[in-house]
Design a protein around this motif. Sequence first.
Motif, PDB file in Angstrom:
ATOM      1  N   GLU A 158       0.615  -1.146  -0.205  1.00  0.00           N
ATOM      2  CA  GLU A 158      -0.110   0.058   0.056  1.00  0.00           C
ATOM      3  C   GLU A 158       0.805   1.278  -0.056  1.00  0.00           C
ATOM      4  N   LYS A 159       0.592   2.126  -1.025  1.00  0.00           N
ATOM      5  CA  LYS A 159       1.450   3.139  -1.108  1.00  0.00           C
ATOM      6  C   LYS A 159       2.767   3.089  -1.082  1.00  0.00           C
ATOM      7  N   GLY A 160       3.179   2.035  -1.832  1.00  0.00           N
ATOM      8  CA  GLY A 160       4.594   1.599  -1.953  1.00  0.00           C
ATOM      9  C   GLY A 160       5.177   1.001  -0.755  1.00  0.00           C
ATOM     10  N   LYS A 161       4.508   0.809   0.324  1.00  0.00           N
ATOM     11  CA  LYS A 161       5.059   0.292   1.455  1.00  0.00           C
ATOM     12  C   LYS A 161       4.664  -1.179   1.474  1.00  0.00           C
ATOM     13  N   GLU A 162       5.404  -2.139   2.134  1.00  0.00           N
ATOM     14  CA  GLU A 162       5.127  -3.484   2.201  1.00  0.00           C
ATOM     15  C   GLU A 162       4.345  -3.917   3.725  1.00  0.00           C
ATOM     16  N   TYR A 163       3.667  -4.611   3.625  1.00  0.00           N
ATOM     17  CA  TYR A 163       2.774  -5.100   4.960  1.00  0.00           C
ATOM     18  C   TYR A 163       2.732  -6.560   5.022  1.00  0.00           C
ATOM     19  N   PHE A 164       2.637  -7.077   6.045  1.00  0.00           N
ATOM     20  CA  PHE A 164       2.390  -8.274   6.187  1.00  0.00           C
ATOM     21  C   PHE A 164       1.174  -8.491   7.249  1.00  0.00           C
ATOM     22  N   LEU A 165       0.209  -9.582   7.118  1.00  0.00           N
ATOM     23  CA  LEU A 165      -0.598  -9.922   8.111  1.00  0.00           C
ATOM     24  C   LEU A 165      -0.301 -10.919   8.938  1.00  0.00           C
ATOM     25  N   VAL A 166      -0.119 -10.526  10.438  1.00  0.00           N
ATOM     26  CA  VAL A 166       0.567 -11.360  11.348  1.00  0.00           C
ATOM     27  C   VAL A 166      -0.399 -12.102  12.225  1.00  0.00           C
ATOM     28  N   LYS A 167      -0.116 -13.360  12.338  1.00  0.00           N
ATOM     29  CA  LYS A 167      -0.881 -14.109  13.497  1.00  0.00           C
ATOM     30  C   LYS A 167       0.042 -13.982  14.686  1.00  0.00           C
ATOM     31  N   TRP A 168      -0.369 -13.754  15.895  1.00  0.00           N
ATOM     32  CA  TRP A 168       0.369 -13.562  17.118  1.00  0.00           C
ATOM     33  C   TRP A 168       0.239 -14.748  17.926  1.00  0.00           C
ATOM     34  N   LYS A 169       1.295 -15.010  18.303  1.00  0.00           N
ATOM     35  CA  LYS A 169       1.420 -16.282  19.072  1.00  0.00           C
ATOM     36  C   LYS A 169       0.596 -16.150  20.557  1.00  0.00           C
ATOM     37  N   GLY A 170      -0.304 -17.139  20.693  1.00  0.00           N
ATOM     38  CA  GLY A 170      -0.917 -17.361  22.077  1.00  0.00           C
ATOM     39  C   GLY A 170      -2.397 -16.191  21.944  1.00  0.00           C
ATOM     40  N   TRP A 171      -2.342 -15.582  20.689  1.00  0.00           N
ATOM     41  CA  TRP A 171      -3.580 -14.857  20.611  1.00  0.00           C
ATOM     42  C   TRP A 171      -4.739 -15.420  19.512  1.00  0.00           C
ATOM     43  N   PRO A 172      -5.927 -15.403  19.495  1.00  0.00           N
ATOM     44  CA  PRO A 172      -6.991 -15.810  18.310  1.00  0.00           C
ATOM     45  C   PRO A 172      -6.474 -15.133  16.999  1.00  0.00           C
ATOM     46  N   GLU A 173      -7.097 -15.491  16.235  1.00  0.00           N
ATOM     47  CA  GLU A 173      -6.659 -14.885  14.690  1.00  0.00           C
ATOM     48  C   GLU A 173      -7.681 -13.656  14.552  1.00  0.00           C
ATOM     49  N   SER A 174      -8.642 -13.325  15.428  1.00  0.00           N
ATOM     50  CA  SER A 174      -9.309 -12.217  15.598  1.00  0.00           C
ATOM     51  C   SER A 174      -8.571 -11.004  15.822  1.00  0.00           C
ATOM     52  N   HIS A 175      -7.426 -11.438  16.459  1.00  0.00           N
ATOM     53  CA  HIS A 175      -6.351 -10.181  16.899  1.00  0.00           C
ATOM     54  C   HIS A 175      -5.422 -10.030  15.706  1.00  0.00           C
ATOM     55  N   ASN A 176      -5.286 -10.615  14.658  1.00  0.00           N
ATOM     56  CA  ASN A 176      -4.457 -10.666  13.558  1.00  0.00           C
ATOM     57  C   ASN A 176      -4.224  -9.204  13.334  1.00  0.00           C
ATOM     58  N   THR A 177      -3.143  -8.729  12.903  1.00  0.00           N
ATOM     59  CA  THR A 177      -2.907  -7.232  12.379  1.00  0.00           C
ATOM     60  C   THR A 177      -2.026  -7.209  11.261  1.00  0.00           C
ATOM     61  N   TRP A 178      -2.195  -6.092  10.434  1.00  0.00           N
ATOM     62  CA  TRP A 178      -1.473  -5.846   9.341  1.00  0.00           C
ATOM     63  C   TRP A 178      -0.039  -5.058   9.823  1.00  0.00           C
ATOM     64  N   GLU A 179       1.090  -5.590   9.860  1.00  0.00           N
ATOM     65  CA  GLU A 179       2.275  -4.774  10.221  1.00  0.00           C
ATOM     66  C   GLU A 179       3.077  -4.488   9.099  1.00  0.00           C
TER      67      GLU A 179
END
Length: 406
Positions: free
Chosen positions: A56-77
């Motif tokens: 997005e806008k020339g920047k690279e992002y990854f959707l992260v699954k956090w260890k010990g957290w449900p998928e509903s807490h996934n975030t783009w970083e």
Amino acid sequence: MNISSWYIAWCVPCLASNETLQELCRKELLICKCLGITRKNLNNYEVEYICDHKIEKGKEYFLVKWKGWPESHNTWEPKHNLKCATLVKQFYSDLYKYVSEMKSSKASLLKNTKSLDRSVADYIVRKAKQRIALKRWEEDLNRKKTHNGMLYVENDVDLEGPPRDFYYINDYKATPGVNTLGEAIVGCECTDCFNDKCCPTEAGVVFAYNEHSQIKIQPGRPIYECNSRCRCGPECPNRVVQNGPPYSLCIFRTHNGRGWGVKTLQKIKKNSFVMEYVGEVITSEEAERRGQQYDNTGITYLFDLDYESDEFTVDAARYGNVSHFVNHSCDPNLQVYNVFIDNLDVRLPRIALFSTRSIKAGEELTFDYQMKGSGDLSTDSIELSPAKKRARTTCRCGAADCRGYL
């Protein structure tokens, strides 16, 4: 019945998902290693795996699954926030593996440089979850096994996870009406079992091993090892099978449709003990009944204990050790021997697999499913049990002298 046996008998799988349990643990501030919640990440964020990718806008992002957290807490970083080079590398490896195996062009799968096709992202998540499940299974196997060598699990072929309804055991599991324990009546009092040839001599057979613990007798001849009543210690040269295999082995997914297989991670010398074949010990009548059920799947783990009679069979379908995953070959590198230690009932030998030749590290381990522990392995000499006569499965061992069927 004691408390521990009562607990095991009534233990059932938890119906709650891992995500639900993770949320409950975090709410109550509980640490649970099995769910990935540690003291380190209880209040912090640790990347478990990467799910997706976009620009997005020339920047690279990854959707992260956090260890010990449900998928509903996934975030783009943004990429610079991630301090997990190994997981990023793994993400790209899975991505390009999937794309290279698909017939569609890379352009159609990736759509464009800004986002991944849904099928690609779904595959990456499934692969990441499979990798975690296999790692947990690997840890469970190593907790349960009693031999010195480590067990590893590897699947670079498909998305198959740990087998369902399989329980790892180290010794025979007796079924109703069968007693596999036995107890030796007498034992040797030798100070040098190798030269005195103690227990084998008493049984009227040849001492089975040389000074390097390698088998020296012909297939078909029994092995009588020193037992629990013998005065010699665990270093006795006549205690080989009972001390367990020393090798580290890997359960791996085969590339030619044979399911799981086993390979050695260490060089194995010729005539060395490699593993035992264990499972439920059942009567021949029960083997016949189960064999009819197994015919529907084309897979059987029935091994007749027919050293002197044909009363009992070992079934490693649900209960077994690493030998459960060893594939057949018409030109095997493992040979079957009958072993007697504490239980001297000739109807219930232990089944030991010894190497027939030097085996290189990384080489798959195999034995002949029609092997009877005799020197003659031709098909004309083999007396198959009724359960084995009914179904013929096409053999894919690839040996030059392949018989064409199991």
